[in-house]
Design a protein around this motif. Structure first.
Motif, PDB file in Angstrom:
ATOM      1  N   ARG A   1      30.081 -56.356 -37.090  1.00 45.50           N
ATOM      2  CA  ARG A   1      31.167 -55.420 -36.741  1.00 45.50           C
ATOM      3  C   ARG A   1      32.459 -56.176 -36.436  1.00 45.50           C
ATOM      4  O   ARG A   1      33.545 -55.760 -36.847  1.00 45.50           O
ATOM      5  N   LEU A   2      32.342 -57.275 -35.713  1.00 50.42           N
ATOM      6  CA  LEU A   2      33.511 -58.076 -35.368  1.00 50.42           C
ATOM      7  C   LEU A   2      34.181 -58.627 -36.626  1.00 50.42           C
ATOM      8  O   LEU A   2      35.413 -58.689 -36.711  1.00 50.42           O
ATOM      9  N   ALA A   3      33.390 -59.005 -37.607  1.00 50.48           N
ATOM     10  CA  ALA A   3      33.940 -59.551 -38.859  1.00 50.48           C
ATOM     11  C   ALA A   3      34.910 -58.576 -39.512  1.00 50.48           C
ATOM     12  O   ALA A   3      35.875 -58.998 -40.158  1.00 50.48           O
ATOM     13  N   LYS A   4      34.699 -57.277 -39.344  1.00 48.16           N
ATOM     14  CA  LYS A   4      35.574 -56.272 -39.944  1.00 48.16           C
ATOM     15  C   LYS A   4      36.982 -56.312 -39.346  1.00 48.16           C
ATOM     16  O   LYS A   4      37.935 -55.857 -39.979  1.00 48.16           O
ATOM     17  N   LEU A   5      37.105 -56.861 -38.130  1.00 50.74           N
ATOM     18  CA  LEU A   5      38.415 -56.950 -37.479  1.00 50.74           C
ATOM     19  C   LEU A   5      39.129 -58.258 -37.787  1.00 50.74           C
ATOM     20  O   LEU A   5      40.323 -58.385 -37.519  1.00 50.74           O
ATOM     21  N   LEU A   6      38.406 -59.232 -38.324  1.00 51.28           N
ATOM     22  CA  LEU A   6      38.965 -60.571 -38.505  1.00 51.28           C
ATOM     23  C   LEU A   6      39.652 -60.723 -39.852  1.00 51.28           C
ATOM     24  O   LEU A   6      39.300 -60.067 -40.825  1.00 51.28           O
ATOM     25  N   ARG A   7      40.611 -61.643 -39.879  1.00 51.06           N
ATOM     26  CA  ARG A   7      41.330 -61.974 -41.108  1.00 51.06           C
ATOM     27  C   ARG A   7      41.688 -63.455 -41.073  1.00 51.06           C
ATOM     28  O   ARG A   7      41.568 -64.116 -40.029  1.00 51.06           O
ATOM     29  N   ALA A   8      42.128 -63.959 -42.206  1.00 53.61           N
ATOM     30  CA  ALA A   8      42.532 -65.362 -42.283  1.00 53.61           C
ATOM     31  C   ALA A   8      43.551 -65.657 -41.187  1.00 53.61           C
ATOM     32  O   ALA A   8      44.449 -64.856 -40.934  1.00 53.61           O
ATOM     33  N   GLY A   9      43.394 -66.796 -40.532  1.00 52.70           N
ATOM     34  CA  GLY A   9      44.294 -67.194 -39.456  1.00 52.70           C
ATOM     35  C   GLY A   9      43.765 -66.877 -38.072  1.00 52.70           C
ATOM     36  O   GLY A   9      44.361 -67.272 -37.076  1.00 52.70           O
ATOM     37  N   ASP A  10      42.641 -66.179 -37.984  1.00 55.33           N
ATOM     38  CA  ASP A  10      42.092 -65.822 -36.677  1.00 55.33           C
ATOM     39  C   ASP A  10      41.257 -66.960 -36.099  1.00 55.33           C
ATOM     40  O   ASP A  10      40.476 -67.597 -36.810  1.00 55.33           O
ATOM     41  N   LEU A  11      41.429 -67.179 -34.807  1.00 52.28           N
ATOM     42  CA  LEU A  11      40.650 -68.144 -34.044  1.00 52.28           C
ATOM     43  C   LEU A  11      39.780 -67.364 -33.068  1.00 52.28           C
ATOM     44  O   LEU A  11      40.281 -66.522 -32.324  1.00 52.28           O
ATOM     45  N   VAL A  12      38.481 -67.643 -33.094  1.00 52.45           N
ATOM     46  CA  VAL A  12      37.532 -67.003 -32.183  1.00 52.45           C
ATOM     47  C   VAL A  12      36.893 -68.107 -31.345  1.00 52.45           C
ATOM     48  O   VAL A  12      36.310 -69.042 -31.888  1.00 52.45           O
ATOM     49  N   MET A  13      37.040 -68.005 -30.031  1.00 45.55           N
ATOM     50  CA  MET A  13      36.438 -68.979 -29.113  1.00 45.55           C
ATOM     51  C   MET A  13      35.220 -68.362 -28.458  1.00 45.55           C
ATOM     52  O   MET A  13      35.314 -67.289 -27.863  1.00 45.55           O
ATOM     53  N   LEU A  14      34.063 -69.032 -28.577  1.00 46.74           N
ATOM     54  CA  LEU A  14      32.821 -68.534 -27.993  1.00 46.74           C
ATOM     55  C   LEU A  14      32.417 -69.400 -26.813  1.00 46.74           C
ATOM     56  O   LEU A  14      32.348 -70.628 -26.935  1.00 46.74           O
TER      57      LEU A  14
END
Length: 174
Positions: free
Chosen positions: A33-46
């Motif tokens: 589901r989260l992948a649907k909100l992401l686009r090139a240039g996004d940084l996700v910190m876990l």
């Protein structure tokens, strides 16, 4: 006459959502589901304890983004690039656990070069990658620690910066 809106501070959090996940499959589904909100240039910190589900979430992200290759923990190689099987962005999966330095040590990975055309996910990135961009998605995963088989994870997902200021993250809790 209305007062002008206060300028947005890019370092301020945008939207935030809290989610409870009770199984590894739910964690993968959240990643999809989260992948649907992401686009090139996004940084996700876990962020989260060992075994919290950071790589499981990233596996779901990879599935949702439609990338090539099995998403596994990059602990010993530090970073893996998963090219897109379609026209979406590649996924760059980084495990910064063994990196002790800040951005200086991360520069060797050339994440600043990869970021504009990729989705970059960094496990254990707090205090190490924030300077890459003012916009990022911070995912904090809490789980019971110690000798337990408890699968419950309490997650907080927060968008930081202009990119996430108007993104509705509540769709992730569906």
């Amino acid at each position: 006459m209305e007062a002008p809106a206060a300028p947005h501070n890019p370092a301020e959090p945008g939207s935030s959502v809290q989610i409870v996940v009770t199984s590894p499959e739910q964690m993968r589904e959240l990643g999809r589901r989260l992948a649907k909100l992401l686009r090139a240039g996004d940084l996700v910190m876990l962020s989260g304890e060992l075994g919290a589900g950071k790589t499981t979430l990233t596996r779901g992200l990879g599935e949702g983004l439609g990338v090539r290759g099995a998403v596994t923990s990059p602990t010993f190689v530090i970073a893996r690039v998963h090219p897109s099987l379609g026209d979406g962005p590649p996924l760059v999966h980084v495990d910064a656990y063994r990196l002790s330095g800040g951005l200086d040590e991360m520069e060797d990975l050339d994440l600043d070069v990869s970021l504009p055309e990729s989705v970059v996910v960094v496990e254990w990135g707090e205090g190490k990658v924030e300077e890459l961009t003012e916009d990022r998605l911070q995912v904090v995963i809490h789980r019971a620690v110690g000798d337990t088989t408890d699968e419950v994870r309490h997650m907080t997902i927060t968008g930081v910066g202009e990119r996430w200021a108007t993104t509705d993250l509540s769709a992730l809790s569906a």
